[in-house]
Design a protein around this motif. Structure first.
Motif, PDB file in Angstrom:
ATOM      1  N   VAL A  32      -4.518   6.828  14.683  1.00 42.67           N
ATOM      2  CA  VAL A  32      -5.374   5.727  15.105  1.00 42.67           C
ATOM      3  C   VAL A  32      -4.546   4.698  15.863  1.00 42.67           C
ATOM      4  O   VAL A  32      -3.455   4.315  15.407  1.00 42.67           O
ATOM      5  N   VAL A  33      -5.055   4.257  16.999  1.00 47.03           N
ATOM      6  CA  VAL A  33      -4.464   3.159  17.754  1.00 47.03           C
ATOM      7  C   VAL A  33      -5.389   1.953  17.609  1.00 47.03           C
ATOM      8  O   VAL A  33      -6.571   2.030  17.961  1.00 47.03           O
ATOM      9  N   PRO A  49       4.135   7.955  14.162  1.00 47.70           N
ATOM     10  CA  PRO A  49       3.227   7.071  13.424  1.00 47.70           C
ATOM     11  C   PRO A  49       1.847   7.679  13.182  1.00 47.70           C
ATOM     12  O   PRO A  49       1.341   8.453  13.993  1.00 47.70           O
ATOM     13  N   ASP A  50       1.264   7.290  12.058  1.00 48.43           N
ATOM     14  CA  ASP A  50      -0.128   7.622  11.771  1.00 48.43           C
ATOM     15  C   ASP A  50      -1.062   6.577  12.376  1.00 48.43           C
ATOM     16  O   ASP A  50      -2.184   6.890  12.764  1.00 48.43           O
ATOM     17  N   GLU A  99       0.815  -1.218   0.000  1.00 50.71           N
ATOM     18  CA  GLU A  99       0.000   0.000   0.000  1.00 50.71           C
ATOM     19  C   GLU A  99       0.849   1.269   0.000  1.00 50.71           C
ATOM     20  O   GLU A  99       0.315   2.379  -0.030  1.00 50.71           O
ATOM     21  N   GLY A 100       2.163   1.108   0.070  1.00 54.12           N
ATOM     22  CA  GLY A 100       3.052   2.259   0.027  1.00 54.12           C
ATOM     23  C   GLY A 100       3.319   2.908   1.369  1.00 54.12           C
ATOM     24  O   GLY A 100       3.883   4.012   1.425  1.00 54.12           O
ATOM     25  N   TRP A 101       2.936   2.235   2.446  1.00 55.62           N
ATOM     26  CA  TRP A 101       3.210   2.747   3.788  1.00 55.62           C
ATOM     27  C   TRP A 101       4.626   2.369   4.218  1.00 55.62           C
ATOM     28  O   TRP A 101       5.181   1.376   3.753  1.00 55.62           O
ATOM     29  N   ILE A 106      -6.782   0.566   7.315  1.00 51.04           N
ATOM     30  CA  ILE A 106      -6.441   1.854   6.705  1.00 51.04           C
ATOM     31  C   ILE A 106      -7.661   2.781   6.671  1.00 51.04           C
ATOM     32  O   ILE A 106      -7.541   4.004   6.777  1.00 51.04           O
ATOM     33  N   GLY A 107      -8.840   2.202   6.560  1.00 55.01           N
ATOM     34  CA  GLY A 107     -10.059   3.001   6.490  1.00 55.01           C
ATOM     35  C   GLY A 107     -10.599   3.472   7.829  1.00 55.01           C
ATOM     36  O   GLY A 107     -11.576   4.242   7.872  1.00 55.01           O
ATOM     37  N   LEU A 108      -9.988   3.045   8.929  1.00 52.08           N
ATOM     38  CA  LEU A 108     -10.461   3.462  10.250  1.00 52.08           C
ATOM     39  C   LEU A 108     -10.118   4.926  10.508  1.00 52.08           C
ATOM     40  O   LEU A 108      -9.099   5.433  10.045  1.00 52.08           O
ATOM     41  N   GLY A 109     -10.983   5.590  11.269  1.00 54.77           N
ATOM     42  CA  GLY A 109     -10.745   6.996  11.560  1.00 54.77           C
ATOM     43  C   GLY A 109     -11.504   7.453  12.783  1.00 54.77           C
ATOM     44  O   GLY A 109     -12.038   6.635  13.555  1.00 54.77           O
TER      45      GLY A 109
END
Length: 233
Positions: free
Chosen positions: A131-132, A77-78, A25-27, A214-217
């Protein structure tokens, strides 16, 4: 700019599979595990693209040192995924060795706390979301005979996550995530071998789970979530 995910327990199972998916995913991945051999293998495979370290998450000094190194070398970290965990040998409560119960809790609960404590302040200070994800389990929401240490640890993760979520600033999220049923890992082979033949493997699981993560927010803050099922074609 590439986003950064911190993942514990990357040397096998779900953690190892997530490394490949986030890479695709490019992370950028900053991962840790207890196996020197497996960490060296990850370094050899990916070179300088990612950052892998030998860390026992149950030792706070190791976690704090690792977090400082990650922040200095690859950034804040993101997403943080607390994945590292162990399971006890199947045994009723009255036959459990106190040392085994303590070891499960040290890694599965204390380790999660240490990682959050070490990474979260910089994520809050950056004020750019984050996000954790604390990996829970079906057995963090339902008890199971002969698995009381593991169940207790995952029930604790659910409570820790809800409390953390109530403390986070707006725009951030903490979630407890059940991988979604049995996955063919060494943990499942140990505690429930009869389910192995019908369980998806970690690679199959990660192809569903990583896009979901990845879609969590912020809209998910405080939720007890379950990964979508792996559908066999």
């Amino acid at each position: 700019m590439s986003k950064l995910v911190v993942i514990t327990g990357v040397t096998r199972g779900l953690g190892r599979a997530m490394v490949d998916r986030f890479h695709e995913e490019g992370w950028t991945v900053a991962g840790c595990g207890r196996s020197e051999k497996e960490v060296q293998g990850l370094r050899k495979q990916f070179g300088g693209q990612h950052y892998f370290s030998v860390v026992d998450v149950s030792v706070i000094e190791q976690v704090e040192k690792w977090a400082e190194e990650v922040k200095a070398r690859v950034g804040v970290p993101d997403v943080v995924i607390n994945n590292a965990s162990i399971i006890n040998r199947n045994n009723p409560v009255i036959h459990l060795a106190p040392s085994e119960f303590s070891r499960v809790m040290d890694i599965n609960v204390n380790g999660v706390f240490y990682v959050i404590r070490s990474f979260l302040p910089s994520m809050v200070e950056r004020a750019n979301g984050g996000v954790v994800v604390n990996i829970s389990s079906y057995w963090g929401r339902n008890g199971e005979a002969s698995l009381s240490p593991y169940c207790a640890s995952k029930f604790a993760i659910e409570g820790l996550t809800q409390s953390l979520a109530a403390e986070l600033p707006e725009g951030m999220a903490a979630v407890a995530l059940d991988p979604g049923g049995s996955i063919d890992t060494s943990m499942l082979q140990s505690c429930s071998p009869e389910d192995v033949d019908t369980a998806p493997n970690p690679v199959e699981w990660s192809r569903v789970a990583v896009p979901y993560i990845i879609g969590l927010g912020p809209q998910d803050n405080g939720k007890s979530l379950t990964c979508p099922p792996v559908r066999n074609n």
